[in-house]
Design a protein around this motif. Sequence first.
Motif, short mmCIF file in Angstrom:
data_model
loop_
_atom_site.label_atom_id
_atom_site.label_comp_id
_atom_site.label_asym_id
_atom_site.label_seq_id
_atom_site.Cartn_x
_atom_site.Cartn_y
_atom_site.Cartn_z
N VAL A 227 2.83 -4.21 -11.55
CA VAL A 227 2.32 -4.63 -10.24
C VAL A 227 3.21 -5.72 -9.66
O VAL A 227 3.51 -5.73 -8.46
CB VAL A 227 0.86 -5.13 -10.35
N GLN B 280 0.82 -1.20 0.00
CA GLN B 280 0.00 0.00 0.00
C GLN B 280 0.87 1.27 0.00
O GLN B 280 0.60 2.22 -0.73
CB GLN B 280 -0.92 0.01 1.22
N LEU C 95 -1.03 1.00 -14.08
CA LEU C 95 0.03 0.00 -13.91
C LEU C 95 -0.32 -1.25 -14.69
O LEU C 95 -1.45 -1.73 -14.63
CB LEU C 95 0.23 -0.35 -12.44
N LEU D 27 2.40 1.79 -3.46
CA LEU D 27 1.42 2.34 -4.40
C LEU D 27 1.18 3.82 -4.13
O LEU D 27 1.06 4.62 -5.07
CB LEU D 27 0.11 1.56 -4.29
N PRO E 190 -3.50 2.65 -9.66
CA PRO E 190 -3.18 2.46 -8.24
C PRO E 190 -4.09 3.27 -7.32
O PRO E 190 -4.27 2.91 -6.17
CB PRO E 190 -1.71 2.91 -8.15
#
Length: 375
Positions: free
Chosen positions: A286, A260, A281, A263, A319
Amino acid sequence: MNEREVAELRRRFKPEKSNITHIRGCYVNENREIVSQFDQPLTLLEDEELERFLSVLKRTLTGGLGKNLVDLTFSTKQVAEGEEHKLLMTLRNSALQDSGAVFEFFSRVMESLELEGNYLILLAYDKYDVPYRSKDGERQMDASSEVFSYVLCSICPVKLTKPALSYYVKENEFRSRGADWLVSPPELGFLFPAFDNRSTNLYNALYYSRDPGENYAAFVDRIFKAEAPMPAEEQKETFGSLLGNTLEEDCCYEVVQAVQNELRDIITEHKQSKDPEPLVLSKQAVRRVLEDCGVSPAHAEAFTGRYDESFGEDMEISPRNLVGSKVEVRTPDVTIQVNPERSGLVETRVIEGVKYILIRADEGVEVNGVNIQIT
């Protein structure tokens, strides 16, 4: 379309800038029956009424790209011979003067859209003399690159207000006000054609949904003959499920927190770069995020292996749709929300065989608004 292009069109929805001369509308009741249709000239309206019409239409171009605003793409075959694309082109090329095409469009909306209660379909046509931009980005108002003509559709719920006590200024008194039907902000809508690279793109439309958790799949299929985009909320849930199912023992609080945070860092860097293009992304991007956060190569490979099944082949995700404004830790009985910048205050631990969520609490602890001391 990117943020600058959307903002450029949004600025047009002012009385002194808009070339919208009339609005076609259809008022539909909860039984999917037409209450009324109208073709309302805007030149005869008072300034206040005109601004309200334009304000409603403008709301169809608001929200986050990839979240509320999503590009829909027509295939080459659709553009050449598809009836859905042909109808949208007829609306645009006739400047909404083809009543048969307008009624056909209204009919398609009514048969495909499921909205609770009454709603209003609004269609507007605008011609924008696009100012030329030099290579250094300077606008030359006396030079035009092209005329961009487009149709904007806004679909707005119409809700019945409750009777209330209201103040009347001229009479300087309070009196009862009866129930009335009011137009709410658009629930969904679209712009056609798209304004890509500040130019007409007949292969794309910009689709709007106010609720990030709803995509109105039947409407998208009937109007565009396209697959509805996965709603932002569903993207977040799907990503979370995919992460948990593939990481297995790697899926601990520290790893999820690291993903998290990574991102969020990507989002911050994109914002600071002032890049107007939407941030997305790929599957491989990812995967790199997961590996950077300590996920084993085997589990990262498992994630990418199930990606297409969960999101669709080669789908790029934003994201911004994967992170929340708060870090939320949930058990069946307790929910904890933490500022992302302070997520390090939370940790998980096993004490004497019992699993715990621990929160560091040095000061300022309240229970139902009462400051308490931890001794």
